[in-house]
Design a protein around this motif. Structure first.
Motif, PDB file in Angstrom:
ATOM      1  N   LEU A  13      40.960  40.805  39.572  1.00 14.42           N
ATOM      2  CA  LEU A  13      41.721  41.009  38.148  1.00 14.42           C
ATOM      3  C   LEU A  13      42.816  41.248  38.070  1.00 14.42           C
ATOM      4  O   LEU A  13      44.207  40.620  37.250  1.00 14.42           O
ATOM      5  CB  LEU A  13      40.276  40.991  37.023  1.00 14.42           C
ATOM      6  CG  LEU A  13      40.703  40.694  35.719  1.00 14.42           C
ATOM      7  CD1 LEU A  13      41.027  38.518  35.539  1.00 14.42           C
ATOM      8  CD2 LEU A  13      39.811  40.980  34.079  1.00 14.42           C
ATOM      9  N   LYS A  58      45.299  39.626  39.472  1.00 10.14           N
ATOM     10  CA  LYS A  58      45.978  38.301  38.966  1.00 10.14           C
ATOM     11  C   LYS A  58      47.031  38.367  37.258  1.00 10.14           C
ATOM     12  O   LYS A  58      47.893  37.953  37.526  1.00 10.14           O
ATOM     13  CB  LYS A  58      44.639  37.096  38.472  1.00 10.14           C
ATOM     14  CG  LYS A  58      43.948  36.769  40.327  1.00 10.14           C
ATOM     15  CD  LYS A  58      45.100  36.108  40.399  1.00 10.14           C
ATOM     16  CE  LYS A  58      45.051  35.301  41.896  1.00 10.14           C
ATOM     17  NZ  LYS A  58      45.943  34.539  42.144  1.00 10.14           N
ATOM     18  N   THR A  59      46.580  40.065  36.900  1.00  8.00           N
ATOM     19  CA  THR A  59      46.863  39.896  35.055  1.00  8.00           C
ATOM     20  C   THR A  59      48.753  40.829  35.958  1.00  8.00           C
ATOM     21  O   THR A  59      49.349  40.114  34.845  1.00  8.00           O
ATOM     22  CB  THR A  59      46.069  40.923  34.847  1.00  8.00           C
ATOM     23  OG1 THR A  59      46.177  42.084  35.244  1.00  8.00           O
ATOM     24  CG2 THR A  59      45.218  40.324  33.948  1.00  8.00           C
ATOM     25  N   VAL A 109      42.910  33.150  36.153  1.00  7.80           N
ATOM     26  CA  VAL A 109      41.688  34.188  34.518  1.00  7.80           C
ATOM     27  C   VAL A 109      41.295  34.243  34.366  1.00  7.80           C
ATOM     28  O   VAL A 109      39.368  34.722  34.220  1.00  7.80           O
ATOM     29  CB  VAL A 109      42.647  34.993  34.067  1.00  7.80           C
ATOM     30  CG1 VAL A 109      42.727  36.731  33.890  1.00  7.80           C
ATOM     31  CG2 VAL A 109      43.781  35.872  35.286  1.00  7.80           C
ATOM     32  N   ALA A 141      38.834  36.774  27.321  1.00 13.05           N
ATOM     33  CA  ALA A 141      40.157  36.233  28.676  1.00 13.05           C
ATOM     34  C   ALA A 141      41.445  36.186  27.720  1.00 13.05           C
ATOM     35  O   ALA A 141      42.692  36.684  28.032  1.00 13.05           O
ATOM     36  CB  ALA A 141      40.036  35.013  29.217  1.00 13.05           C
ATOM     37  N   SER A 157      46.631  45.322  33.000  1.00 12.42           N
ATOM     38  CA  SER A 157      46.621  45.398  34.421  1.00 12.42           C
ATOM     39  C   SER A 157      46.797  46.997  34.764  1.00 12.42           C
ATOM     40  O   SER A 157      45.901  47.955  35.404  1.00 12.42           O
ATOM     41  CB  SER A 157      47.802  45.066  35.648  1.00 12.42           C
ATOM     42  OG  SER A 157      49.315  45.196  35.061  1.00 12.42           O
TER      43      SER A 157
END
Length: 136
Positions: A14, A17-18, A57, A104, A114
Motif C-alpha cells: 500500500l 501504491k500510495t 488502492v 480508502a 505513504s
C-alpha cells in the motif's frame, strides 16, 4: 508490543501504491481531447476521476478485513504522531468506530500518507526497504 492484524507486506504494498498516487498532479486540462502523444504523455502524471491507482488502492483496501483496515488507519495516525504506540489499542478502536466504512477515501485524502504508514510500521520494527527493492 501490540500485534498487527495486517501483514507488513500488505502495508508495504500500500505504501508503494500510495506513493504512485502522491506523485500525481491535479488534472490541468480536463477538456483536452488531443492525442496523448501530442501532449508528451503528461496526462499519466495527472489525477483523473478514473485513476487506475486509486481504483487499485480502493480494491485492495476493500478486500481487507475490518481489523486490517483499522490497523492501516491506526498505523497512519501513529506515524503522523497523533498518539504513541502505547496507545495502540485506543487508536485501533477509534479507527474501527470512525473510519472503517471509508478507509480508502480517508487514507487517500491524507497528505504524506505513504510516509506516515512507513513511520507507523517502523515503530513496530518493520521496514519496507527489502519489499521495495524486490517490487520496484
Amino acid at each position: 508490543m501490540p500485534n498487527l492484524s495486517i501483514s507488513s507486506e500488505q502495508v508495504c504494498y500500500l505504501i508503494v501504491k500510495t506513493r504512485e498516487f502522491d506523485a500525481q498532479d491535479v488534472n490541468t486540462d480536463p477538456g483536452d481531447s488531443s492525442n496523448p502523444s501530442d501532449d508528451k504523455m503528461i496526462s499519466v502524471l495527472e489525477d483523473h476521476a478514473d485513476n487506475p491507482v486509486v481504483q487499485e488502492v480502493q480494491a485492495f483496501i476493500d478486500a481487507l478485513s475490518d481489523d486490517e483496515q483499522a490497523d492501516l488507519i491506526a498505523l497512519m495516525q501513529l506515524g503522523r504522531g497523533d498518539r504513541d504506540i502505547d496507545e495502540w489499542e485506543a487508536l485501533h478502536n477509534e479507527a474501527v468506530r470512525e473510519y472503517v466504512d471509508r478507509t480508502a477515501a480517508y487514507l487517500l485524502g491524507q497528505p504524506l500518507v505513504s510516509d506516515y504508514l512507513e513511520e507507523g510500521l517502523a515503530q513496530f520494527g518493520f521496514s519496507c526497504a527489502e519489499f521495495e527493492s524486490d517490487h520496484l
